[in-house]
Design a protein around this motif. Structure first.
Motif, PDB file in Angstrom:
ATOM      1  N   PRO A  68      -8.187  -4.686  -3.926  1.00  0.00           N
ATOM      2  CA  PRO A  68      -7.995  -4.717  -2.464  1.00  0.00           C
ATOM      3  C   PRO A  68      -8.394  -3.401  -1.785  1.00  0.00           C
ATOM      4  O   PRO A  68      -8.818  -3.409  -0.626  1.00  0.00           O
ATOM      5  N   VAL A  69      -8.256  -2.294  -2.506  1.00  0.00           N
ATOM      6  CA  VAL A  69      -8.643  -1.001  -1.936  1.00  0.00           C
ATOM      7  C   VAL A  69     -10.158  -0.961  -1.731  1.00  0.00           C
ATOM      8  O   VAL A  69     -10.650  -0.523  -0.687  1.00  0.00           O
ATOM      9  N   LEU A  70     -10.897  -1.453  -2.706  1.00  0.00           N
ATOM     10  CA  LEU A  70     -12.354  -1.530  -2.571  1.00  0.00           C
ATOM     11  C   LEU A  70     -12.743  -2.485  -1.444  1.00  0.00           C
ATOM     12  O   LEU A  70     -13.663  -2.198  -0.667  1.00  0.00           O
ATOM     13  N   ARG A  71     -12.045  -3.611  -1.336  1.00  0.00           N
ATOM     14  CA  ARG A  71     -12.320  -4.571  -0.249  1.00  0.00           C
ATOM     15  C   ARG A  71     -12.046  -3.959   1.120  1.00  0.00           C
ATOM     16  O   ARG A  71     -12.632  -4.358   2.115  1.00  0.00           O
ATOM     17  N   ALA A  72     -11.142  -2.982   1.172  1.00  0.00           N
ATOM     18  CA  ALA A  72     -10.830  -2.299   2.434  1.00  0.00           C
ATOM     19  C   ALA A  72     -11.915  -1.289   2.812  1.00  0.00           C
ATOM     20  O   ALA A  72     -11.818  -0.640   3.848  1.00  0.00           O
ATOM     21  N   GLY A  73     -12.935  -1.165   1.949  1.00  0.00           N
ATOM     22  CA  GLY A  73     -14.060  -0.291   2.274  1.00  0.00           C
ATOM     23  C   GLY A  73     -13.980   1.104   1.679  1.00  0.00           C
ATOM     24  O   GLY A  73     -14.802   1.957   1.984  1.00  0.00           O
ATOM     25  N   GLY A  75     -14.481   3.889  -1.135  1.00  0.00           N
ATOM     26  CA  GLY A  75     -15.449   4.084  -2.212  1.00  0.00           C
ATOM     27  C   GLY A  75     -14.799   4.014  -3.582  1.00  0.00           C
ATOM     28  O   GLY A  75     -13.577   4.155  -3.722  1.00  0.00           O
ATOM     29  N   LEU A  76     -15.631   3.808  -4.604  1.00  0.00           N
ATOM     30  CA  LEU A  76     -15.140   3.625  -5.969  1.00  0.00           C
ATOM     31  C   LEU A  76     -14.321   4.814  -6.468  1.00  0.00           C
ATOM     32  O   LEU A  76     -13.238   4.633  -7.020  1.00  0.00           O
ATOM     33  N   THR A  77     -14.809   6.021  -6.270  1.00  0.00           N
ATOM     34  CA  THR A  77     -14.087   7.203  -6.756  1.00  0.00           C
ATOM     35  C   THR A  77     -12.743   7.344  -6.063  1.00  0.00           C
ATOM     36  O   THR A  77     -11.720   7.592  -6.712  1.00  0.00           O
ATOM     37  N   ALA A  78     -12.717   7.148  -4.749  1.00  0.00           N
ATOM     38  CA  ALA A  78     -11.455   7.241  -4.006  1.00  0.00           C
ATOM     39  C   ALA A  78     -10.509   6.109  -4.412  1.00  0.00           C
ATOM     40  O   ALA A  78      -9.302   6.328  -4.557  1.00  0.00           O
ATOM     41  N   ALA A  79     -11.044   4.904  -4.610  1.00  0.00           N
ATOM     42  CA  ALA A  79     -10.212   3.769  -5.024  1.00  0.00           C
ATOM     43  C   ALA A  79      -9.603   4.021  -6.397  1.00  0.00           C
ATOM     44  O   ALA A  79      -8.451   3.676  -6.648  1.00  0.00           O
ATOM     45  N   LEU A  80     -10.366   4.609  -7.290  1.00  0.00           N
ATOM     46  CA  LEU A  80      -9.841   4.963  -8.609  1.00  0.00           C
ATOM     47  C   LEU A  80      -8.718   5.994  -8.473  1.00  0.00           C
ATOM     48  O   LEU A  80      -7.684   5.884  -9.138  1.00  0.00           O
ATOM     49  N   GLY A  81      -8.882   6.950  -7.588  1.00  0.00           N
ATOM     50  CA  GLY A  81      -7.832   7.937  -7.330  1.00  0.00           C
ATOM     51  C   GLY A  81      -6.563   7.296  -6.801  1.00  0.00           C
ATOM     52  O   GLY A  81      -5.454   7.658  -7.207  1.00  0.00           O
ATOM     53  N   HIS A 151      -0.120   1.011   0.032  1.00  0.00           N
ATOM     54  CA  HIS A 151       0.301   0.096   1.085  1.00  0.00           C
ATOM     55  C   HIS A 151      -0.567   0.102   2.335  1.00  0.00           C
ATOM     56  O   HIS A 151      -0.755  -0.927   2.953  1.00  0.00           O
ATOM     57  N   HIS A 152      -1.137   1.212   2.713  1.00  0.00           N
ATOM     58  CA  HIS A 152      -1.939   1.192   3.947  1.00  0.00           C
ATOM     59  C   HIS A 152      -3.343   0.613   3.724  1.00  0.00           C
ATOM     60  O   HIS A 152      -4.096   0.475   4.661  1.00  0.00           O
ATOM     61  N   TYR A 153      -3.665   0.209   2.506  1.00  0.00           N
ATOM     62  CA  TYR A 153      -4.944  -0.455   2.241  1.00  0.00           C
ATOM     63  C   TYR A 153      -4.796  -1.973   2.223  1.00  0.00           C
ATOM     64  O   TYR A 153      -5.780  -2.691   2.134  1.00  0.00           O
ATOM     65  N   HIS A 154      -3.578  -2.478   2.241  1.00  0.00           N
ATOM     66  CA  HIS A 154      -3.338  -3.930   2.180  1.00  0.00           C
ATOM     67  C   HIS A 154      -3.257  -4.491   3.582  1.00  0.00           C
ATOM     68  O   HIS A 154      -2.721  -3.991   4.461  1.00  0.00           O
TER      69      HIS A 154
END
Length: 154
Positions: A68-73, A75-81, A151-154
């Protein structure tokens, strides 16, 4: 610092912790079960089976958080973090508890995939891990850490 929560706020925090732990349990259970099944089917020893289960639990746990974090736009590195920040402690606690339980039940790791002992032990280990991880997630969320980061990415 001593944190006290009002009844409604405390219940909301507990609900958030249960939700976060259920999310964690989903990824952990997929990885744990897959690892146990693969390791057992291949006749691996306990250590190899547990290592595979733990690795897969982290892979699936992080993946479920990242989607869902990736779907929120993000990036991959930030989403992994975000996934590392949200899930590492929760997954680690869950994996320690459920694998320790499996090792401590006599014969559970060697019971084989067609036995009730294997499957009931695995189910019980995940249930106990869930119960012991809820308070960990509650403490993390209360401090703005753990699953609160997502939570703020959902």
């Amino acid at each position: 610092m001593d944190h006290h929560h009002s009844g409604a706020e405390g219940r909301g925090l507990t609900r958030s912790a249960i939700s976060a732990t259920l999310h964690c349990l989903t990824g952990c259970a997929i990885g744990e079960i897959l690892g146990m099944v693969i390791g057992t089917a291949l006749g691996w020893g306990n250590l190899g089976t547990i290592v595979l289960s733990v690795v897969l639990a982290f892979v699936f746990g992080y993946s479920l958080t990242m989607a869902p974090v990736l779907r929120a736009g993000v990036g991959l590195t930030a989403a992994l973090g975000v996934a590392f920040a949200a899930d590492t402690v929760s997954i680690a606690v869950m994996e320690i508890v459920d694998n320790l339980f499996m090792v401590l039940i006599p014969g559970a790791m060697d019971a084989g995939l067609t036995t009730w002992l294997f499957w009931l032990s695995l189910a019980a280990s995940l249930a106990i891990a869930f119960a012991l991880t809820v308070p960990v997630n509650r403490a993390l969320i209360a401090r703005g850490k753990g699953h609160a980061v997502v939570h703020h990415y959902h």
